[in-house]
Each structure stands twice: as C-alpha cells, then as structure tokens.
Write a protein that holds these residues in place. Structure first.
Motif, short mmCIF file in Angstrom:
data_model
loop_
_atom_site.label_atom_id
_atom_site.label_comp_id
_atom_site.label_asym_id
_atom_site.label_seq_id
_atom_site.Cartn_x
_atom_site.Cartn_y
_atom_site.Cartn_z
N LEU A 4 0.82 -1.21 0.00
CA LEU A 4 0.00 0.00 0.00
C LEU A 4 0.85 1.25 0.00
CD1 LEU A 4 -2.59 1.67 0.42
CD2 LEU A 4 -2.48 1.07 2.83
N HIS A 5 1.61 1.49 1.04
CA HIS A 5 2.55 2.61 1.14
C HIS A 5 3.35 2.41 2.41
CE1 HIS A 5 4.17 6.71 1.43
NE2 HIS A 5 3.98 6.75 0.12
N PRO A 6 4.65 2.66 2.37
CA PRO A 6 5.47 2.38 3.56
C PRO A 6 5.13 3.24 4.77
CG PRO A 6 6.76 3.47 1.84
CD PRO A 6 5.47 3.07 1.21
N SER A 7 4.44 4.35 4.57
CA SER A 7 4.11 5.22 5.71
C SER A 7 2.83 4.80 6.42
CB SER A 7 3.97 6.67 5.24
OG SER A 7 2.84 6.83 4.40
N ILE A 8 2.13 3.81 5.89
CA ILE A 8 0.84 3.41 6.46
C ILE A 8 0.91 1.99 7.00
CG2 ILE A 8 -1.60 2.99 5.97
CD1 ILE A 8 -1.47 5.11 3.82
N THR A 9 0.44 1.82 8.23
CA THR A 9 0.30 0.51 8.84
C THR A 9 -1.17 0.24 9.07
OG1 THR A 9 2.44 0.70 9.97
CG2 THR A 9 0.89 -0.93 10.83
N VAL A 10 -1.64 -0.93 8.63
CA VAL A 10 -3.01 -1.35 8.87
C VAL A 10 -3.04 -2.17 10.16
CG1 VAL A 10 -5.03 -2.55 7.95
CG2 VAL A 10 -3.42 -1.43 6.38
N ILE A 11 -3.76 -1.67 11.16
CA ILE A 11 -3.80 -2.33 12.47
C ILE A 11 -5.14 -3.03 12.63
CG2 ILE A 11 -3.67 -1.98 14.97
CD1 ILE A 11 -2.23 0.69 14.36
N ASP A 12 -5.10 -4.32 12.88
CA ASP A 12 -6.31 -5.09 13.13
C ASP A 12 -6.73 -4.87 14.59
OD1 ASP A 12 -8.37 -6.93 13.39
OD2 ASP A 12 -7.23 -8.62 12.57
N CYS A 13 -7.95 -4.39 14.80
CA CYS A 13 -8.43 -4.09 16.15
C CYS A 13 -9.02 -5.30 16.86
CB CYS A 13 -9.48 -2.99 16.09
SG CYS A 13 -8.86 -1.43 15.46
N SER A 17 -14.18 -10.02 15.81
CA SER A 17 -13.43 -11.09 15.19
C SER A 17 -12.25 -10.49 14.45
CB SER A 17 -14.32 -11.89 14.23
OG SER A 17 -14.76 -11.07 13.16
N PRO A 18 -11.25 -11.28 14.08
CA PRO A 18 -10.12 -10.73 13.34
C PRO A 18 -10.55 -10.12 12.01
CG PRO A 18 -9.57 -12.87 14.23
CD PRO A 18 -11.04 -12.69 14.44
N GLU A 19 -9.84 -9.08 11.61
CA GLU A 19 -10.02 -8.43 10.30
C GLU A 19 -11.45 -7.97 10.06
OE1 GLU A 19 -8.34 -11.18 7.49
OE2 GLU A 19 -6.31 -10.58 8.00
N SER A 185 -6.76 -9.89 2.87
CA SER A 185 -7.29 -10.17 4.20
C SER A 185 -8.04 -11.51 4.26
CB SER A 185 -8.23 -9.05 4.65
OG SER A 185 -9.35 -8.93 3.79
N ARG A 186 -8.71 -11.87 3.17
CA ARG A 186 -9.42 -13.14 3.13
C ARG A 186 -9.37 -13.69 1.70
NH1 ARG A 186 -12.75 -9.64 6.00
NH2 ARG A 186 -13.14 -10.18 8.17
N ALA A 218 -7.50 9.17 -6.36
CA ALA A 218 -6.58 8.40 -5.53
C ALA A 218 -6.51 6.95 -6.00
CB ALA A 218 -7.03 8.45 -4.07
N THR A 219 -5.38 6.32 -5.72
CA THR A 219 -5.19 4.92 -6.08
C THR A 219 -5.92 3.99 -5.11
OG1 THR A 219 -3.02 5.41 -7.02
CG2 THR A 219 -3.45 3.12 -6.42
N TRP A 220 -5.96 4.37 -3.83
CA TRP A 220 -6.46 3.49 -2.79
C TRP A 220 -7.63 4.12 -2.05
CZ3 TRP A 220 -4.33 -1.30 -2.39
CH2 TRP A 220 -3.04 -1.49 -2.92
N ALA A 221 -8.63 3.30 -1.71
CA ALA A 221 -9.63 3.65 -0.71
C ALA A 221 -9.39 2.73 0.49
CB ALA A 221 -11.04 3.45 -1.24
N LEU A 222 -9.18 3.33 1.65
CA LEU A 222 -8.86 2.57 2.86
C LEU A 222 -10.10 2.53 3.75
CD1 LEU A 222 -5.30 3.99 3.63
CD2 LEU A 222 -6.01 2.20 2.03
N SER A 223 -10.73 1.37 3.81
CA SER A 223 -11.99 1.21 4.54
C SER A 223 -11.73 0.60 5.91
CB SER A 223 -12.96 0.32 3.74
OG SER A 223 -13.38 0.97 2.56
N THR A 224 -12.39 1.14 6.90
CA THR A 224 -12.23 0.63 8.25
C THR A 224 -12.62 -0.83 8.33
OG1 THR A 224 -12.56 2.83 9.17
CG2 THR A 224 -12.89 0.96 10.66
N HIS A 225 -13.61 -1.24 7.53
CA HIS A 225 -14.09 -2.63 7.52
C HIS A 225 -13.92 -3.24 6.12
CE1 HIS A 225 -16.02 -1.49 11.31
NE2 HIS A 225 -16.66 -0.54 10.66
N PHE A 226 -12.90 -3.88 5.56
CA PHE A 226 -11.62 -3.92 6.26
C PHE A 226 -10.54 -3.90 5.20
CE2 PHE A 226 -7.85 -6.05 7.77
CZ PHE A 226 -7.70 -5.66 9.08
N GLY A 227 -9.78 -2.83 5.11
CA GLY A 227 -8.56 -2.91 4.33
C GLY A 227 -8.47 -1.92 3.19
N ALA A 228 -7.55 -2.22 2.27
CA ALA A 228 -7.18 -1.30 1.18
C ALA A 228 -7.77 -1.80 -0.13
CB ALA A 228 -5.66 -1.23 1.08
N PHE A 229 -8.54 -0.92 -0.78
CA PHE A 229 -9.21 -1.28 -2.04
C PHE A 229 -8.69 -0.39 -3.15
CE2 PHE A 229 -11.89 -2.57 1.42
CZ PHE A 229 -12.35 -3.82 1.03
#
Length: 229
Positions: A4-13, A17-19, A185-186, A218-229
């Motif tokens: 995605l980009h080195p400045s962004i970390t996706v944290i699973d809360c 359930s996971p992800e 993610s799945r 933008a190239t990416w949409a980052l959705s809270t549920h769940f991940g980078a699209f």
C-alpha cells in the motif's frame, strides 16, 4: 497490504473477530496520526504498533475520527490518555458528541442486550474540548511533506468525512466506501457492499460519497471494515 505505502500501517483491532475493523497508522517525518481508533479495547494494539515502528505515544500528533460511531471513535478518550500531544480532528457534529458522548452511549445501549455494550466498548469518557479541532468541508491540513484534504461524505452518517492523503495517494474512507473484503485479508475476490446502518442512512448521499472518493483520483480507498481497495 504491505504494498500500500510504507508510511501506512493497517492495524487489526480484533473487534468481534479478526479483520473486521482496522485503524490506519500514518507516519510523517517522525510524527504519527491514527485514522479512527475503534474501542477502548483496541488501544493496546495501537500502542503496540507504535512500539513496533520505533515510535513513542508522544509522537502522535493527530487522532483523526471519520465519524462518531463507536467502532470508529469509542476509544478516543482512552487513546488521548496515552498520547499527550495528540489533537483530535473531527467533523463538527462528531466533535460535539466526542465532548459529550451521553446521547451516543444511550442510543447504543438500546441496541445491545444487557452487558454486551460494556463488553464491546467499556466506559466511554468525554474528550476535552481543547483537544478537538473541527475540520471544515474541503479544508486542507499541510502535514510535513503531505497534505490532508478533508471532505464531507454523507450517506452512512450525516457527520461522516473522508480524508485524501497526498503522501500515500489514498483516501481514508471510514464507512463511506462500504464494508469489504480484499484478497490480502481473506481468500476470494475483492468486493465492497454499502454500509447502511440505521437511523441516518441516506442511499442517494451514500452514492454521491462513493463517487466523491473515486473522483479524487486516488489509487487506494482505505476502509475501516476492512482494508485497502
């Protein structure tokens, strides 16, 4: 998602359930911003991500809240306890509910059976007003080498905004781009579905918001549920 980009970390809360719910940690010149924060019980995951990145809680400059629903903003006050230099960036309606969460708490307690609310969210405390900055529609925040443009995205909720990040060519979309699944993610094909939770859902505004996200280019949409699209 590492590409995605080195400045962004996706944290699973690990919400339910996971992800199922993510927080995005953004690093810029030694400073950090969190986009959404999930619940009180997710805060240890955020602090662990800081440590893994070689950062300190004091390095957190911004806590960006896309909207006030508790799976996005329930941990705000708890996170601020650990991050003394952080300012919350919020929609004006979100800001009011962060400072006085009583109506949000009362509404959510009506949805969950006895005890389940406390298990999911814990005690939700007010956020000090002097630690909240309201962001206007179209307002741009220059942050190091990148700019963050905030734009209001009704549909899922009337108090929702998204953020276009020039540094990563991504939009932090909260729930405005829907709920989805990525191959990272799945297993299976990537898809999103509209997040239409009551009582505020407006299908026409949700459609406009999805187009507004795409129209950023933008190239990416980052959705809270769940991940980078």
């Amino acid at each position: 998602m590492s590409a995605l980009h080195p400045s962004i970390t996706v944290i699973d809360c690990h919400y339910m359930s996971p992800e199922k719910a993510a927080v995005f940690m953004v690093e810029e010149g030694g400073r950090v911003a969190f986009v959404d924060n999930n619940t009180n019980f997710a805060i240890p995951y955020l602090l662990d991500a800081l440590k893994a990145a070689g950062r300190q809680p004091e390095d957190v400059e911004y806590v960006i809240v896309t909207h006030v629903h508790l799976d996005h903003a329930g941990g705000t006050a708890e996170l601020l306890k650990h991050c003394p230099n952080a300012t919350v960036l919020a929609h004006p309606k979100t800001a009011r509910h962060l400072a006085d969460p009583s109506r949000i708490i009362a509404g959510a307690r009506m949805v969950y059976p006895d005890g389940e609310f406390d298990q999911l969210y814990g005690e939700i405390l007010p956020v000090p007003e002097d630690r909240i900055r309201v962001m206007g529609d179209g307002e741009v925040l220059d942050w190091g080498t990148r700019s963050l443009r905030f734009f209001y995205t009704k549909g899922h909720a009337s108090h929702h905004f998204c953020v276009h990040d020039s540094g990563s060519d991504a939009v932090y979309a909260g729930d405005a781009f829907g709920l989805g699944r990525t191959p990272e993610s799945r297993p299976g094909k990537s898809f999103t579905v509209c997040s239409s939770s009551p009582p505020e859902f407006d299908p026409e505004e949700a459609r406009k918001s999805a187009h507004a996200i795409v129209d950023t280019g933008a190239t990416w949409a980052l959705s809270t549920h769940f991940g980078a699209f």
